[in-house]
Every structure is written in structure tokens, then in C-alpha cells.
Write a protein that holds these residues in place. Structure first.
Motif, PDB file in Angstrom:
ATOM      1  N   ASN A 251     -29.580   2.741   4.821  1.00  0.00           N
ATOM      2  CA  ASN A 251     -28.957   1.721   4.024  1.00  0.00           C
ATOM      3  C   ASN A 251     -28.017   0.969   5.156  1.00  0.00           C
ATOM      4  N   TYR A 252     -28.679  -0.302   5.679  1.00  0.00           N
ATOM      5  CA  TYR A 252     -28.399  -0.710   6.892  1.00  0.00           C
ATOM      6  C   TYR A 252     -26.859  -1.151   6.865  1.00  0.00           C
ATOM      7  N   ALA A 253     -26.374  -1.666   5.841  1.00  0.00           N
ATOM      8  CA  ALA A 253     -25.178  -2.470   5.593  1.00  0.00           C
ATOM      9  C   ALA A 253     -24.110  -1.472   5.169  1.00  0.00           C
ATOM     10  N   SER A 254     -24.447  -0.309   4.659  1.00  0.00           N
ATOM     11  CA  SER A 254     -23.325   0.689   4.176  1.00  0.00           C
ATOM     12  C   SER A 254     -23.332   1.818   4.941  1.00  0.00           C
ATOM     13  N   ASN A 255     -24.073   1.752   6.069  1.00  0.00           N
ATOM     14  CA  ASN A 255     -23.880   2.961   7.024  1.00  0.00           C
ATOM     15  C   ASN A 255     -24.373   4.448   6.321  1.00  0.00           C
ATOM     16  N   SER A 256     -25.531   4.325   5.729  1.00  0.00           N
ATOM     17  CA  SER A 256     -25.408   5.724   4.920  1.00  0.00           C
ATOM     18  C   SER A 256     -27.267   5.838   4.875  1.00  0.00           C
ATOM     19  N   VAL A 257     -27.546   7.009   4.455  1.00  0.00           N
ATOM     20  CA  VAL A 257     -28.804   7.344   3.974  1.00  0.00           C
ATOM     21  C   VAL A 257     -28.974   7.834   2.652  1.00  0.00           C
ATOM     22  N   SER A 258     -29.529   7.286   1.771  1.00  0.00           N
ATOM     23  CA  SER A 258     -29.982   7.739   0.352  1.00  0.00           C
ATOM     24  C   SER A 258     -30.919   8.630   0.323  1.00  0.00           C
ATOM     25  N   VAL A 259     -30.680   9.929  -0.156  1.00  0.00           N
ATOM     26  CA  VAL A 259     -31.805  11.025  -0.420  1.00  0.00           C
ATOM     27  C   VAL A 259     -32.408  10.878  -1.828  1.00  0.00           C
ATOM     28  N   ILE A 260     -33.661  10.476  -2.237  1.00  0.00           N
ATOM     29  CA  ILE A 260     -34.214  10.582  -3.493  1.00  0.00           C
ATOM     30  C   ILE A 260     -35.071  11.678  -3.773  1.00  0.00           C
ATOM     31  N   SER A 261     -34.999  12.338  -4.957  1.00  0.00           N
ATOM     32  CA  SER A 261     -35.746  13.266  -5.455  1.00  0.00           C
ATOM     33  C   SER A 261     -37.155  12.539  -5.930  1.00  0.00           C
ATOM     34  N   VAL A 262     -38.406  12.955  -5.207  1.00  0.00           N
ATOM     35  CA  VAL A 262     -39.786  12.559  -5.840  1.00  0.00           C
ATOM     36  C   VAL A 262     -39.866  12.986  -6.994  1.00  0.00           C
ATOM     37  N   LYS A 263     -39.417  14.118  -7.503  1.00  0.00           N
ATOM     38  CA  LYS A 263     -39.670  14.578  -8.867  1.00  0.00           C
ATOM     39  C   LYS A 263     -38.908  13.869  -9.892  1.00  0.00           C
ATOM     40  N   THR A 264     -37.581  13.581  -9.821  1.00  0.00           N
ATOM     41  CA  THR A 264     -36.935  13.001 -10.535  1.00  0.00           C
ATOM     42  C   THR A 264     -36.647  11.563 -10.560  1.00  0.00           C
ATOM     43  N   ASN A 265     -36.971  10.960  -9.349  1.00  0.00           N
ATOM     44  CA  ASN A 265     -36.760   9.645  -9.015  1.00  0.00           C
ATOM     45  C   ASN A 265     -35.158   9.375  -9.163  1.00  0.00           C
ATOM     46  N   LYS A 266     -34.371  10.251  -8.551  1.00  0.00           N
ATOM     47  CA  LYS A 266     -32.876   9.977  -8.747  1.00  0.00           C
ATOM     48  C   LYS A 266     -32.329  10.323  -7.501  1.00  0.00           C
ATOM     49  N   VAL A 267     -31.214   9.536  -6.925  1.00  0.00           N
ATOM     50  CA  VAL A 267     -30.571   9.958  -5.856  1.00  0.00           C
ATOM     51  C   VAL A 267     -29.806  11.267  -5.872  1.00  0.00           C
ATOM     52  N   ILE A 268     -30.196  12.204  -4.928  1.00  0.00           N
ATOM     53  CA  ILE A 268     -29.579  13.600  -5.050  1.00  0.00           C
ATOM     54  C   ILE A 268     -28.420  13.883  -4.103  1.00  0.00           C
ATOM     55  N   ARG A 269     -28.579  13.017  -3.113  1.00  0.00           N
ATOM     56  CA  ARG A 269     -27.371  12.980  -2.215  1.00  0.00           C
ATOM     57  C   ARG A 269     -27.301  11.691  -1.283  1.00  0.00           C
ATOM     58  N   THR A 270     -26.063  11.275  -0.621  1.00  0.00           N
ATOM     59  CA  THR A 270     -25.973  10.127   0.092  1.00  0.00           C
ATOM     60  C   THR A 270     -25.268  10.889   1.290  1.00  0.00           C
ATOM     61  N   ILE A 271     -25.971  10.476   2.694  1.00  0.00           N
ATOM     62  CA  ILE A 271     -25.559  11.062   3.857  1.00  0.00           C
ATOM     63  C   ILE A 271     -24.768   9.806   4.472  1.00  0.00           C
ATOM     64  N   LYS A 272     -23.549  10.024   4.949  1.00  0.00           N
ATOM     65  CA  LYS A 272     -22.878   9.150   5.754  1.00  0.00           C
ATOM     66  C   LYS A 272     -23.304   8.980   7.098  1.00  0.00           C
TER      67      LYS A 272
END
Length: 463
Positions: A251-272
Motif C-alpha cells: 500500500n504505497y500511500a499508507s506505508n504498509s503491506v496487506s496480507v490476504i489469505s487465498v483460502k478466505t479472501n480476507k486480510v489476515i494481517r497488515t504489516i507496517k
């Protein structure tokens, strides 16, 4: 016009507008990171390229053939009259390091991509909204497909049967049949669809929609959007882990990386991470990730096994980090610095920059194959660094020797600690001290007495 539009549109920071003379753009920056440790040091003297291949025009992106014998470079140039832009694919023989063919394509070609067998090359033409299809055996354009919408990427599914082309300005994804070159479906999306990533089995496609800060999930059987996942601000090109279980979205503008589970299609963590992260690279085990941050000029090293405080090291390189890749062994990280016209070679086990390579002006991307190749937009060239120059990578002899010296010093320190403790009669063998039936730790001249601490120090030496 913008040539090198992939990062112009991927990142929120605009690039300088290209003039009619096609002067290359300079991107602005990003990042400041939080981590357990920060590595900062003087970079070694730059190593010159083995050879430099001149490009007639402005190179943008490139892809290596499956066997590594050819490098395909997208190029924009002025017409003979100087009043219009032309597009080409320059084919470079990686054995002789010469341009052996110039294939005319559409206007302002961006990112070329190959099908799994390497028989077809798909080239998105940003300027005229088309995709050129090239037979790599004959270097002939066999089809030109109109998709519209200033496309940046043509992404082939794992089976090689479909090509997905996001249209930035028309808010659609065009689906091209690989056998007929016909557009068989047009999928409506949220505003500014940019980059797409297929799941390992090809059943899903993950599409970034920057204007709504989301990733849309497309069911590839029905060719419909089945889910919209909110992520951070300004998502750019997603990356999958080697096992295909997770999708990482910078996420270029919020300085983070979102991690999405392929199984659930949900964000499982956000890494700053730092300001303006670009697409990350992940090791083969899926346990370590490196995120280069354009503005802050740092690389965030992330331990994906840690649930809390996963950023374990911040490596400072200087602003303008534009592209990154790992070598095949995974022990060397190469980071392209657009503003200093260099590539930093980082030993992944120590986080140290052990080598710096001098490129042409405005390096856009780095590729690894028979050699390391840097595509230089402003310098209108491709820099080649052969195996003789690269050696065994950033963790070669000098780096290992430094690690051994540090290990020797650490062993001597542990030996001194043990000798002191034994002399005091506090430690007779490598076991925890017991006083009145209770285990305790004692400190003497900075030495921690106790089996667990001594063993932990020894473990560090054998990482």
C-alpha cells in the motif's frame, strides 16, 4: 506522456512528464521504517558493467525468454519526422549481448510478458490501448488486440489459455483467449484497475483498484468479481508467496503491506513498513520478505513467522529504490536505485551491502538470468553484469570472512565469560545455577551465567 508508466500509476507520487524528446521521468519518493535493528553503512565502490547495450529509443520494461537466450525490451521512440511516437520490442541475444531484432508494436509499449511455454510474447501498448501478440520463433506480430483503457499489464494465467488485461481508464479487465486472440469477456471493476495476479491454480485473479483502496477477487470460471477486499491506501502490484497461500499487497500511500489469505479472501494481517513500499520479494520458503521503500531509501526485512513486530531489520540505502529481486539461491538481494544509478547487492543473512553495481542513468528494473541485466530508461541502454562480475553473490567470500571474524570474536567473549564464572566458583558445568533449589541468572562483567543464555549466544554463530 509518460513512458515507464507502470510505477507512475502504481505509486501515488507522480513522475515528471516526458517531453517530446522522450527525456525519462524521475519518480518521487517514500519511506521511513520501524524495525528491531537498523543497518546503515558506507556502500562499497561501484562495480562497472561488463558491457552496455545501446537502445535506439527509451527502454521501459523487459522479460527474459524461458531458456534465457533472449531479452525482450519494450522501447518508445520518435518517428522519423519527429511528430509522433512509435513502439518497438528490441530482441537482445544474451550470448552476444546485441540487438538482433526490432519488432514494431503499438504506441508506448509497457510490460511484456510470456506464456508458460515461451512461444508467445504479449505486449501492452499504453498509448493506443492495444495488446501486440508476438510469435517468439519468428519475431512476427501475429495479432493486435484492442482492449482500450491505457493498459499496463497483460497477465497470462498458469495454464496459458487466457490473458487478463486491466484497463486503467475504462475500469474493466479484458479477457483474451490465447488461441483465437479474441476478447471473450469484459469484466467491470472498481476505478483504476492496475495489476492482476492469478492464484496458483488459476481459479482466482486478484486485481488492485487503487482509487478505492481495494483488491477485487475475480472468479476465472464465471469471469465475475466475487469479492472486494479493503486494503491500505494506494495499493499497487500484488505478489504471491511461493506456496500460493497468501497474497501480499503493498500500500504505497499508507506505508504498509496487506496480507490476504487465498483460502478466505480476507486480510489476515497488515504489516507496517516505510513510506512508499514497492512490490516485495519473498524467499522460497515463504518465511522472509523484503520490501524496498522508495522515499525513505530503506529496505524492510520481515520475518513472516513472527506474529508481532515482524520487521526485524531496516537496511538504509538512499532514496529512489525502484525495483528489487532475489537471486536463485535466495542469499543475495539486488535493489535498483533510480536516483543514484546503482544496484545494491545485499547479503540476506547479514543485511549488509557488500557490492554496488554502476548502471546507466535511470535504471527501471533488474532481471537475472545468464547474467544480471539493468534496463536504463534515461541512459537508453541495458547494463550487463556477467557471472564473472557477480561472483557467488552478495554473500560471497568477503562477506563470509567477515561473519567468521565476528563469530571468532563472539566465541572468545563467551570463553572469557565462562573462565571468569568458573574462577568465581559460580559455574562448574554447563547447567543452570541452583541456589536453595531455585534457578537464577547472575551477571558478572557483562557475562550472563546460565545454560540457556550461553547456548543462545552460540546459536547466533551458526545461523
Amino acid at each position: 506522456r509518460h513512458v515507464g508508466t507502470r510505477l507512475h500509476t502504481e505509486m501515488s507520487a507522480p513522475m515528471t512528464t516526458r517531453t517530446r524528446l522522450l527525456l525519462a521521468a524521475t519518480a518521487s519518493g517514500l519511506l521511513a521504517l520501524t524495525a528491531t535493528s537498523t543497518v546503515a553503512h558506507a556502500a562499497p565502490a561501484p562495480i562497472a558493467a561488463t558491457s552496455t547495450i545501446a537502445i535506439d529509443g527509451v527502454p521501459n520494461r523487459a522479460v527474459l525468454s524461458v531458456d534465457g537466450s533472449r531479452l525482450y525490451v519494450s522501447v518508445t521512440k520518435l518517428s522519423a519526422s519527429g511528430d509522433s511516437l512509435l513502439g518497438e520490442i528490441n530482441v537482445i541475444d544474451t550470448n552476444s549481448n546485441t540487438v538482433v531484432a526490432e519488432i514494431a508494436v503499438g504506441v508506448e509499449p509497457t510490460s511484456p510478458s510470456l506464456n508458460p511455454s515461451g512461444t508467445r510474447l504479449y505486449v501492452t501498448n499504453f498509448g493506443d490501448g492495444t495488446v501486440s501478440v508476438i510469435d517468439t520463433a519468428t519475431n512476427a506480430v501475429v495479432a493486435t488486440v484492442t482492449t482500450g483503457g491505457k493498459p499496463l499489464y497483460a497477465v497470462v494465467n498458469p495454464a496459458g489459455t487466457k490473458i487478463y488485461v486491466p484497463g486503467l481508464t475504462v475500469n474493466t479487465v479484458s479477457v483474451i483467449d490465447a488461441s483465437t486472440y479474441a476478447v471473450t469477456a469484459t469484466i467491470a471493476t472498481e476505478p483504476q484497475p492496475q495489476a492482476v495476479l492469478f492464484s496458483a491454480d488459476g481459479s482466482k485473479a486478484y486485481l488492485t483498484a487503487r482509487d478505492v483502496d481495494a483488491v477485487q477477487v475475480i472468479d476465472t470460471a464465471s469471469e465475475k468479481v466475487v469479492s472486494t477486499i479493503k486494503v491500505g491506501k494506494g495499493p499497487i502490484r500484488p505478489v504471491a508467496d511461493p506456496k500460493g497461500a497468501r497474497v501480499f499487497v503493498p500500500n504505497y500511500a499508507s506505508n504498509s503491506v496487506s496480507v490476504i489469505s487465498v483460502k478466505t479472501n480476507k486480510v489476515i494481517r497488515t504489516i507496517k513498513v516505510g513510506d512508499g513500499p514497492i512490490p516485495p520479494v519473498i524467499n522460497a520458503k515463504g518465511t522472509r520478505m523484503w520490501v524496498a521503500n522508495f522515499t525513505a531509501g530503506t529496505v524492510s526485512e520481515i520475518n513472516l513467522l513472527k506474529a508481532h513486530h515482524p520487521v526485524v531489520r531496516t537496511i538504509r540505502l538512499g532514496k529512489g529504490l525502484f525495483f528489487s529481486m532475489l537471486n536463485a539461491k535466495g542469499d543475495s538481494l539486488y535493489v535498483t536505485n533510480r536516483l543514484t544509478n546503482t544496484i545494491s547487492g545485499i547479503c540476506t543473512s547479514t543485511g549488509k551491502v557488500t557490492r554496488t553495481y554502476a548502471t546507466g542513468a535511470g535504471p527501471q528494473m533488474t532481471l537475472g538470468g545468464p547474467a544480471m541485466y539493468s534496463v536504463n530508461e534515461i541512459g537508453r541502454s541495458v547494463s550487463v553484469f556477467t557471472a564473472a562480475v557477480l561472483g557467488k553473490g552478495a554473500c560471497s567470500y568477503s562477506c563470509r570472512r567477515l561473519a567468521r571474524l565476528k563469530s571468532t570474536k563472539a566465541l572468545h567473549r563467551i570463553a572469557r565469560c565462562r573462565a571468569f564464572v568458573v574462577a568465581q566458583g559460580q559455574l562448574a558445568r554447563r547447567s543452570s545455577l541452583t541456589e536453595h533449589g531455585q534457578d537464577r541468572r547472575r551477571r558478572a562483567r557483562g557475562c550472563v551465567v546460565g545454560t540457556e543464555v550461553i547456548e543462545a549466544e552460540e546459536d547466533v554463530l551458526h545461523r
